[in-house]
Design a protein around this motif. Structure first.
Motif, PDB file in Angstrom:
ATOM      1  N   SER A 222      18.319   6.823  -9.580  1.00  0.00           N
ATOM      2  CA  SER A 222      18.154   5.698  -8.657  1.00  0.00           C
ATOM      3  C   SER A 222      19.513   5.103  -8.291  1.00  0.00           C
ATOM      4  CB  SER A 222      17.271   4.630  -9.308  1.00  0.00           C
ATOM      5  OG  SER A 222      17.081   3.551  -8.456  1.00  0.00           O
ATOM      6  N   SER A 331       8.501   8.975  -8.987  1.00  0.00           N
ATOM      7  CA  SER A 331       9.479   8.025  -8.465  1.00  0.00           C
ATOM      8  C   SER A 331      10.799   8.268  -9.163  1.00  0.00           C
ATOM      9  CB  SER A 331       9.016   6.592  -8.745  1.00  0.00           C
ATOM     10  OG  SER A 331      10.081   5.688  -8.546  1.00  0.00           O
ATOM     11  N   HIS A 333      12.982   5.836  -9.335  1.00  0.00           N
ATOM     12  CA  HIS A 333      13.531   4.496  -9.581  1.00  0.00           C
ATOM     13  C   HIS A 333      13.302   3.964 -10.985  1.00  0.00           C
ATOM     14  CE1 HIS A 333      15.050   4.165  -5.605  1.00  0.00           C
ATOM     15  NE2 HIS A 333      13.877   4.415  -5.076  1.00  0.00           N
ATOM     16  N   GLY A 337       9.899   1.413 -10.741  1.00  0.00           N
ATOM     17  CA  GLY A 337       9.126   2.150  -9.737  1.00  0.00           C
ATOM     18  C   GLY A 337       7.724   1.577  -9.558  1.00  0.00           C
ATOM     19  N   ASP A 341       7.936   1.476  -5.679  1.00  0.00           N
ATOM     20  CA  ASP A 341       7.222   2.574  -5.021  1.00  0.00           C
ATOM     21  C   ASP A 341       5.723   2.332  -4.917  1.00  0.00           C
ATOM     22  OD1 ASP A 341       9.344   4.255  -4.304  1.00  0.00           O
ATOM     23  OD2 ASP A 341       9.587   4.836  -6.399  1.00  0.00           O
ATOM     24  N   HIS A 344       3.539   4.022  -2.357  1.00  0.00           N
ATOM     25  CA  HIS A 344       3.283   5.461  -2.471  1.00  0.00           C
ATOM     26  C   HIS A 344       2.132   5.770  -3.425  1.00  0.00           C
ATOM     27  CE1 HIS A 344       6.792   6.378  -0.090  1.00  0.00           C
ATOM     28  NE2 HIS A 344       7.489   5.539  -0.825  1.00  0.00           N
ATOM     29  N   VAL A 383       7.334  10.636  -3.646  1.00  0.00           N
ATOM     30  CA  VAL A 383       8.213   9.601  -3.120  1.00  0.00           C
ATOM     31  C   VAL A 383       9.479  10.263  -2.634  1.00  0.00           C
ATOM     32  CG1 VAL A 383       9.532   7.574  -3.696  1.00  0.00           C
ATOM     33  CG2 VAL A 383       7.268   7.871  -4.647  1.00  0.00           C
TER      34      VAL A 383
END
Ligand SMILES: CC(=O)SCCNC(=O)CCNC(=O)[C@H](O)C(C)(C)COP(=O)(O)OP(=O)(O)OC[C@H]1O[C@@H](n2cnc3c(N)ncnc32)[C@H](O)[C@@H]1OP(=O)(O)O
Ligand SMILES: N[C@@H](CCO)C(=O)O
Length: 384
Positions: A222, A331, A333, A337, A341, A344, A383
């Motif tokens: 990320s 994800s 992140h 996330g 996200d 998503h 994602v």
């Protein structure tokens, strides 16, 4: 977040009877700040409970906006959605900032609380609102811990659970991240064992604690994606002249500063203590046996890059709970996330609930467990 100002003020429930905690201590009463969306149906069985994360609040339509709206997971046209600020926090519900009987804030005197205490407070709110049936309880991170606890503490009303980026008990790995944060906070001379004054709070200690936590909430990928040295976004200005110029560092400092502007240090400690002591099995038997007794359909959302609540923990939950599906959320992140996200993975939650906890399914009449983990269509999850 609500401090940005555009959100409705929370409603309040005041309970005057003593609230007995897991520790045996009691609070003389309880105030719960909450928000609700939609209407309770005539038979009071269309409720949805949303549980927030560590520094969250009752504004679920803000921090989980992608889940909200007609036709989505949290649909005010169909559901009576309730989100309350959690016990021990500092956004309106009873916590260290609340005045004790002596007219002074509880501060460091606030009793130890548990995730179960927090859920019991949420249950008291559901009782007061006249809720008879809960379609599902949903939460991420600390909210995910609470959502699973609902399945045990209020099994009769809780028809289904969605637990994202969480676990059923705090792992040693989670414990040491929390402990690093405690050490940072306690190292601030202004902290004074929690007996700081309102005009001299331990901002440096809390900022350092948040910075440590933020590292656990994200992932190398990320940060690489945002701040890679060759991305042109690695530094402010043309090139880094000093270490302070690096955008990744400035980003971390920004998050640290932002938290001290909106959060109380004693609340922070109270909440990470609650997280760390949490074990769904405590006093109930061994972990796997307790999980096996949870009959409701449960969707376990697992963020592939989560470095805090590790995917292996979620796989164990999904493998052990008798009626669970695992949702792999791809994800990059990390733990956050579950917020970053959300758009998503929202369709996957919606489809799970439509299949396994439809509105017309009466409590306890649940579909049999599938032999395979729930696998939504790839387009719902991937994602970019
Ligand atoms: C249920 C709950 O969990 S509620 C609690 C959720 N809310 C929080 O955790 C509050 C803290 N916020 C966050 O952690 C994040 O903003 C999230 C998770 C909500 C969203 O994540 P992202 O979209 O990745 O946001 P990101 O981490 O880039 O942060 C954005 C902020 O960083 C700032 N920022 C970004 N890059 C930099 C940089 N290089 N230098 C300084 N600041 C920066 C942005 O200006 C923005 O500031 P603002 O939030 O004050 O407007
Ligand atoms: N961003 C989340 C992380 C913890 O889940 C919070 O601050 O509450």
């Amino acid at each position: 977040m609500s401090e940005r100002g555009a959100f409705a003020p929370a409603q309040r429930l005041a309970l005057s009877q003593p609230f007995v905690l897991d520790s045996g201590q009691q609070l003389p009463g309880l105030e719960i700040a909450y928000r609700s969306w939609g209407r309770l149906s005539a038979n009071a069985d269309n409720a949805v409970i949303v549980c927030h994360a560590l520094t969250g609040n009752a504004d679920a339509d803000d921090w989980w906006a992608p889940l909200f709206g007609p036709g989505r997971t949290l649909d005010p046209d169909k559901h009576f959605i309730v989100c309350s600020n959690t016990l021990g926090s500092c956004y309106g519900t009873t916590g260290p900032n609340t005045l004790a009987d002596d007219g002074k804030p509880w501060g460091a005197r606030f009793p130890r609380i548990t995730i179960r205490d927090q859920v019991r407070a949420q249950i008291a709110l559901a009782d007061a609102l006249g809720i008879a049936g809960i379609r599902f309880v949903i939460g991420g991170s600390m909210g995910g811990l609470q959502a699973l606890e609902w399945a045990v503490l209020d099994a009769k009303r809780t028809q289904a659970v969605v637990c994202i980026a969480a676990s059923g008990r705090h792992s040693p790995w989670c414990l040491v991240w929390s402990e690093a944060q405690r050490l940072a906070l306690r190292a601030d001379p202004l902290f004074r064992d929690g007996h700081y004054t309102a005009d001299a709070p331990p901002v440096a200690g809390l900022a350092a604690a948040r910075a440590i936590a933020m590292v656990s909430y994200r992932s190398p990928q990320s940060l690489e994606q945002r701040f890679a040295r060759d991305s042109g976004r690695a530094v402010f200005g043309q090139r880094a002249e000093t270490p302070d110029d690096f955008a990744a560092r400035d980003w971390l400092r920004h998050h640290a500063r932002s938290l001290v502007e909106r959060f109380d240090a004693n609340s922070y400690l109270t909440l990470i203590d609650a997280l760390d002591t949490h074990d769904l099995a405590h006093g109930r038997g061994d972990y796997a046996s307790v999980l096996r007794q949870i009959e409701q359909p449960v969707l376990i959302g697992s963020i592939t890059s989560d470095a805090l609540y590790l995917p292996a923990e979620q796989r164990f939950l999904a493998d052990t709970l008798p009626n669970a599906r695992l949702l792999d959320i791809h994800s990059e992140h990390g733990h956050d996330g579950f917020l970053i996200d959300a758009q998503h993975f929202e369709p996957a939650i919606r489809h799970f609930l439509a299949a396994h906890a439809p509105a017309e399914t009466p409590p306890r009449e649940r579909p049999p467990r599938s032999a395979h983990p729930y696998r939504p269509h790839a387009s719902e999850l991937r994602v970019a």
